[in-house]
Enzyme design. Structure first.
Site, short mmCIF file in Angstrom:
data_model
loop_
_atom_site.label_atom_id
_atom_site.label_comp_id
_atom_site.label_asym_id
_atom_site.label_seq_id
_atom_site.Cartn_x
_atom_site.Cartn_y
_atom_site.Cartn_z
N ASP A 155 18.28 81.71 34.32
CA ASP A 155 17.41 82.74 33.78
C ASP A 155 16.89 82.13 32.45
OD1 ASP A 155 17.67 86.38 32.80
OD2 ASP A 155 15.72 85.11 33.24
N SER A 156 16.08 81.26 32.75
CA SER A 156 15.50 80.78 31.40
C SER A 156 14.20 80.97 31.05
CB SER A 156 15.64 79.12 31.53
OG SER A 156 14.59 78.56 32.33
N1 SAM Z 1 13.14 86.67 32.49
C1 SAM Z 1 12.70 85.46 31.55
C2 SAM Z 1 11.66 84.38 32.14
O1 SAM Z 1 11.75 84.47 33.48
O2 SAM Z 1 10.95 84.16 31.76
C3 SAM Z 1 13.72 84.73 30.99
C4 SAM Z 1 14.51 85.63 30.09
S1 SAM Z 1 15.74 85.22 28.88
C5 SAM Z 1 14.92 85.93 27.42
C6 SAM Z 1 15.21 83.44 28.60
C7 SAM Z 1 16.45 82.87 27.58
O3 SAM Z 1 16.55 81.43 28.00
C8 SAM Z 1 16.20 82.77 26.38
O4 SAM Z 1 17.13 83.96 25.59
C9 SAM Z 1 16.29 81.55 25.67
O5 SAM Z 1 16.89 81.44 24.46
C10 SAM Z 1 17.12 81.12 26.76
N2 SAM Z 1 17.34 79.24 26.99
C11 SAM Z 1 15.98 78.55 26.83
N3 SAM Z 1 16.56 77.32 26.93
C12 SAM Z 1 17.79 77.49 27.02
C13 SAM Z 1 18.75 76.36 27.19
N4 SAM Z 1 18.74 75.11 27.21
N5 SAM Z 1 20.23 76.75 27.28
C14 SAM Z 1 20.44 77.95 27.20
N6 SAM Z 1 19.54 79.08 27.27
C15 SAM Z 1 18.19 78.81 26.83
#
Ligand code: SAM
Length: 277
Positions: A155-156
């Protein structure tokens, strides 16, 4: 009152939100984290100028990224969510009585802390004793942690910056070895309207590593491109047809939604061939 002109580097358009109240803003180690209040959408999480969720429609996204794979698996006990720091996916995972452990791996722990403070309806499940939080990158976690999971949810944020690593073939190869023999992985894979080529790439990279690959979609009003896809891969369960009866207490997902969410085979073939739309 404030305005938000979305600055989405991965989309040819950006929404303009008016009549906003800015409730919180900070610069974390990885991104700008903002919480807004809107008269129609409720509270909103915005990362680097891109809307991640709104209270009004987040359940469509979080139910649809979690419940198709969780219902396609016969008895998910160990579940991993990579990204998803807002807690919405974890909330939906924990609705399944079979779940023993839900590991949340978000590179930026501040997202969970901020959403827990300002949007508890999304983040409250993070306090559940079955949740294990790891504030680190998803690729390094899969490299280091030797556990096996029944379901992995990616869910990134969009595939730019730190999230890029979560869409690579090598990442799916590592995920394959971190899944149980009937394990399933799902990832948000952007919009069919704007990103059909990217969806094709994700499908190809999953197919390099998994015997069963499929794709389903859900309308998400607040994501640029709207026709949002979820690319799903399985080591054995039939993800398209083999779902268990829905658990209680869901707002949207049910057996009909599961069946109708999967792309028609002709459309999926066109996406994979690069001839869509
Ligand atoms: N629902 C949203 C969407 O579809 O755009 C995404 C929700 S969530 C807030 C996305 C999360 O991915 C963020 O909190 C961000 O910090 C995390 N994230 C980005 N790259 C990442 C990585 N390489 N490993 C773990 N988390 C990551």
């Amino acid at each position: 009152m404030a305005d938000l002109w979305e600055s989405d580097p991965f989309s040819p358009i950006g929404y303009h939100y008016k009549d906003l109240t800015l409730l919180h803003e900070e610069q974390s180690e990885y991104q700008t984290v903002q919480i807004y209040e809107h008269p129609f959408f409720g509270r909103m999480l915005v990362l680097d100028g891109v809307v991640q969720l709104t209270q009004r429609d987040e359940h469509f996204y979080h139910e649809m990224i979690v419940h198709p794979p969780m219902h396609a698996h016969p008895a998910p006990k160990q579940v991993l969510v990579i990204g998803g720091g807002d807690g919405g996916s974890i909330r939906e995972v924990l609705r399944h009585p079979s779940v023993e452990t839900a590991v949340l791996v978000d590179i930026d722990g501040r997202v969970s802390d901020v959403v827990a403070e300002w949007i508890p309806s999304v983040a409250s499940a993070l306090a559940d004793p079955r949740v294990e939080r790891q504030d680190q990158g998803g690729a390094s976690f899969l490299e280091a942690d030797q556990r096996r999971f029944d379901v992995i949810v990616i869910d990134s944020t969009d595939p730019v910056g730190p999230a890029t690593e979560l869409f690579e073939s090598a990442f799916y190869a590592r995920a394959f070895h971190r899944l149980s023999d009937d394990g399933i992985i799902v990832t948000q894979s952007e919009s069919l309207h704007f990103h059909a080529d990217f969806v094709r790439t994700v499908q190809q990279r999953m197919a390099e590593n998994f015997p069963i690959v499929d794709c389903y979609s859900q309308a998400i009003a607040t994501y640029a491109g709207n026709w949002w896809t979820f690319s799903i891969a399985s080591k054995s369960p039939d993800v398209r047809n083999g779902a268990r009866a829905p658990i209680e207490g869901l707002r949207y997902y049910d057996a009909d939604v599961h069946r109708s969410a999967f792309l028609p085979r002709r459309v999926l073939d066109q996406v994979r061939a690069g001839s869509f739309p």
